[in-house]
Write a protein that holds these residues in place. Structure first.
Motif, short mmCIF file in Angstrom:
data_model
loop_
_atom_site.label_atom_id
_atom_site.label_comp_id
_atom_site.label_asym_id
_atom_site.label_seq_id
_atom_site.Cartn_x
_atom_site.Cartn_y
_atom_site.Cartn_z
N THR A 88 29.93 -18.84 -15.14
CA THR A 88 31.22 -19.20 -15.75
C THR A 88 32.14 -19.87 -14.74
N LEU A 89 32.18 -19.31 -13.53
CA LEU A 89 33.05 -19.88 -12.49
C LEU A 89 32.64 -21.31 -12.15
N TRP A 94 33.71 -25.98 -10.57
CA TRP A 94 32.95 -26.89 -9.69
C TRP A 94 32.72 -28.20 -10.39
N PRO A 95 32.78 -29.32 -9.70
CA PRO A 95 33.24 -29.40 -8.32
C PRO A 95 34.72 -29.06 -8.22
N GLY A 96 35.12 -28.41 -7.11
CA GLY A 96 36.52 -28.04 -6.96
C GLY A 96 36.75 -27.06 -5.83
N PRO A 97 38.05 -26.71 -5.61
CA PRO A 97 38.42 -25.92 -4.44
C PRO A 97 38.17 -24.41 -4.58
N LYS A 105 20.16 -16.19 0.53
CA LYS A 105 18.72 -16.23 0.33
C LYS A 105 18.03 -16.29 1.70
N ASP A 106 16.99 -15.49 1.86
CA ASP A 106 16.25 -15.50 3.13
C ASP A 106 15.71 -16.90 3.41
N GLN A 107 15.62 -17.25 4.66
CA GLN A 107 15.02 -18.54 5.07
C GLN A 107 15.72 -19.74 4.44
N SER A 108 17.03 -19.60 4.12
CA SER A 108 17.71 -20.80 3.61
C SER A 108 18.50 -21.43 4.75
N VAL A 109 19.81 -21.22 4.80
CA VAL A 109 20.58 -21.82 5.90
C VAL A 109 20.41 -21.02 7.18
N GLY A 110 20.72 -21.67 8.32
CA GLY A 110 20.54 -21.03 9.63
C GLY A 110 21.46 -19.84 9.84
N GLU A 111 21.07 -18.98 10.79
CA GLU A 111 21.83 -17.77 11.16
C GLU A 111 23.26 -18.09 11.60
N LYS A 112 23.41 -19.19 12.31
CA LYS A 112 24.71 -19.54 12.90
C LYS A 112 25.75 -19.83 11.82
N VAL A 113 25.30 -20.39 10.69
CA VAL A 113 26.22 -20.75 9.60
C VAL A 113 26.93 -19.50 9.09
N THR A 114 26.18 -18.43 8.92
CA THR A 114 26.74 -17.22 8.33
C THR A 114 27.16 -16.22 9.40
N ALA A 115 27.10 -16.61 10.66
CA ALA A 115 27.45 -15.73 11.78
C ALA A 115 26.72 -14.39 11.65
N GLY A 116 25.48 -14.46 11.20
CA GLY A 116 24.65 -13.26 11.12
C GLY A 116 24.90 -12.38 9.90
N LEU A 117 25.85 -12.75 9.03
CA LEU A 117 26.12 -11.94 7.83
C LEU A 117 24.98 -12.07 6.82
N GLU A 118 24.92 -11.11 5.89
CA GLU A 118 23.91 -11.19 4.83
C GLU A 118 24.41 -11.97 3.64
N THR A 119 25.68 -12.39 3.71
CA THR A 119 26.25 -13.19 2.63
C THR A 119 26.44 -14.62 3.11
N VAL A 120 26.62 -15.51 2.12
CA VAL A 120 26.84 -16.92 2.45
C VAL A 120 27.95 -17.46 1.55
N ALA A 121 28.79 -18.33 2.09
CA ALA A 121 29.88 -18.94 1.32
C ALA A 121 29.45 -20.35 0.92
N VAL A 122 29.59 -20.69 -0.38
CA VAL A 122 29.10 -21.98 -0.89
C VAL A 122 30.17 -22.65 -1.74
N ARG A 123 30.29 -23.98 -1.59
CA ARG A 123 31.16 -24.69 -2.53
C ARG A 123 30.67 -26.12 -2.77
N MET A 124 31.01 -26.64 -3.95
CA MET A 124 30.74 -28.03 -4.30
C MET A 124 32.09 -28.75 -4.33
N PRO A 125 32.35 -29.62 -3.34
CA PRO A 125 33.67 -30.25 -3.25
C PRO A 125 33.88 -31.30 -4.33
N ASP A 126 35.15 -31.54 -4.69
CA ASP A 126 35.48 -32.50 -5.73
C ASP A 126 36.09 -33.75 -5.09
N HIS A 127 35.27 -34.47 -4.36
CA HIS A 127 35.74 -35.69 -3.72
C HIS A 127 34.57 -36.67 -3.71
N PRO A 128 34.79 -37.91 -4.20
CA PRO A 128 33.65 -38.84 -4.32
C PRO A 128 32.96 -39.12 -2.98
#
Ligand code: TXA
Ligand code: MG
Length: 343
Positions: A88-89, A94-97, A105-128
């Motif tokens: 729903t969100l 999306w796209p938006g702020p 997800k395991d083996q997706s983005v690198g460890e450094k991106v999430t600073a070792g957390l088990e969660t990940v922050a994702v967004r689809m920006p609204d800019h051409p």
């Protein structure tokens, strides 16, 4: 620096975007506009590339980054255990702020991106330009705001150049950003989702489509450890000390006069409606109080402008914490180190 004017998704006519995408594929960092603030992008799949973001910004490595994607369906490449409300969100915002924190997800983005957390922050920006760049690079891009750590986020390419020139491989100049404050960060791993950082999408807008939403306790109670690691640092701060005043322009002017008598140069952060009330060394207006979105889009530029005025001290007016006012006051209070005077 690549300048891109009047881009409407016609990438064939803009080889600059292809060139920037190639540099990103080579694991270098490139700044680009989004609808919120300028981002500093790097290949989210490469720890080597992501390390360059932390280095260029001087960012503490325990502060995770947002992963930007070009299409909604890429979310399932990066996150798992996605609750139903996320559909729903995504449909509404999306796209938006709006940035969603989900189980990584395991083996997706690198460890450094999430600073070792088990969660990940994702967004689809609204800019051409951001979307075209993500598509051309064909990669998820980790991208924090493209400022030096601790400075206000950049809302123009000039701000990025002032902070990062010589430290990054390139900048796409797509003009001023629209929203002016960063995305809302929403933790969707809790049964009732929690706003970790107020931003471009308001609590009221979220509640309209998914029902109850909470604010992270740390945003309400001083001294609480925030769950979004980025919220614990002093941020967005101009060089001169800033104090927010909950009171009338007349009261603020008496505070200004006291400082002036002490021999200090004083700045006032005000609005178009109120600026005529003040006599001070720098009186800068930040849009219209009657249109809080205009305040959001000018705030960071005004904070940076104070750095060029040589004032020793800044008083800011207070803003109502409704709608985007919540994000405005969150950033102002951080810039002020929570210093508030009430009439
Ligand atoms: O509007 C925006 O969000 C901009 C543009 C460039 O997209 N980006 C941005 O990124 O503001 P940054 O890195 O300056 O802020 C990211 C925020 C930080 O407060 C960080 O702590 C939080 O998101 N964050 C990132 N990953 C997180 C996670 N897994 N859990 C909780 N908070 C997270
Ligand atoms: Mg930032």
């Amino acid at each position: 620096i690549w300048t891109v004017n009047n881009f409407e998704g016609n990438i064939e006519s803009f080889p600059q975007i292809q060139e920037a995408a190639k540099i990103l594929k080579d694991n270098e960092v490139v700044a680009f506009p989004t609808e919120t603030v300028y981002g500093l992008g790097a290949n989210a799949l490469s720890d080597e590339a992501v390390a360059k973001i932390f280095e260029a910004k001087g960012r503490p490595s325990d502060n995770p980054l947002i992963v930007h994607i070009a299409t909604k369906d890429q979310l399932t490449n990066i996150a798992v255990d996605i609750p139903d409300m996320v559909q729903t969100l995504v449909t509404h915002f999306w796209p938006g702020p709006l940035t969603l924190v989900l189980k990584k997800k395991d083996q997706s983005v690198g460890e450094k991106v999430t600073a070792g957390l088990e969660t990940v922050a994702v967004r689809m920006p609204d800019h051409p330009i951001a979307l075209a760049l993500l598509k051309a690079a064909d990669l998820p891009l980790a991208a924090p705001s493209a400022n030096l750590s601790g400075k206000p986020s950049p809302t123009s390419a000039k701000h990025v150049i002032d902070d990062l020139e010589g430290r990054i491989a390139g900048i796409i100049d797509g003009g001023a950003t629209g929203v002016g404050l960063e995305s809302t960060v929403l933790d969707c791993t809790e049964k009732i989702p929690v706003i970790l950082r107020p931003g471009g999408v308001t609590k009221e807008q979220l509640e309209e489509v998914i029902g109850e939403v909470r604010l992270d306790r740390a945003l309400l109670v001083e001294g609480q450890a925030p769950k979004s690691p980025g919220m614990k640092y002093i941020h967005y701060a101009p060089i001169a000390p800033l104090v927010i005043v909950e009171g009338s322009p007349q009261f603020i002017q008496t505070l200004v006069d006291k400082k002036t008598e002490e021999g200090l140069r004083v700045g006032v952060l005000t609005t178009e409606e109120n600026k005529h009330y003040y006599k001070a060394d720098a009186v800068l207006d930040c849009g219209m109080r009657s249109d809080l979105q205009s305040v959001a889009s000018k705030l960071y530029d005004v904070l940076r402008t104070f750095d060029m005025t040589n004032v020793d001290f800044i008083y800011s007016e207070w803003f109502p914490q409704v709608g985007v006012g919540q994000a405005i006051m969150n950033r102002l209070l951080k810039a002020a180190g929570n210093q508030v005077i009430s009439e």
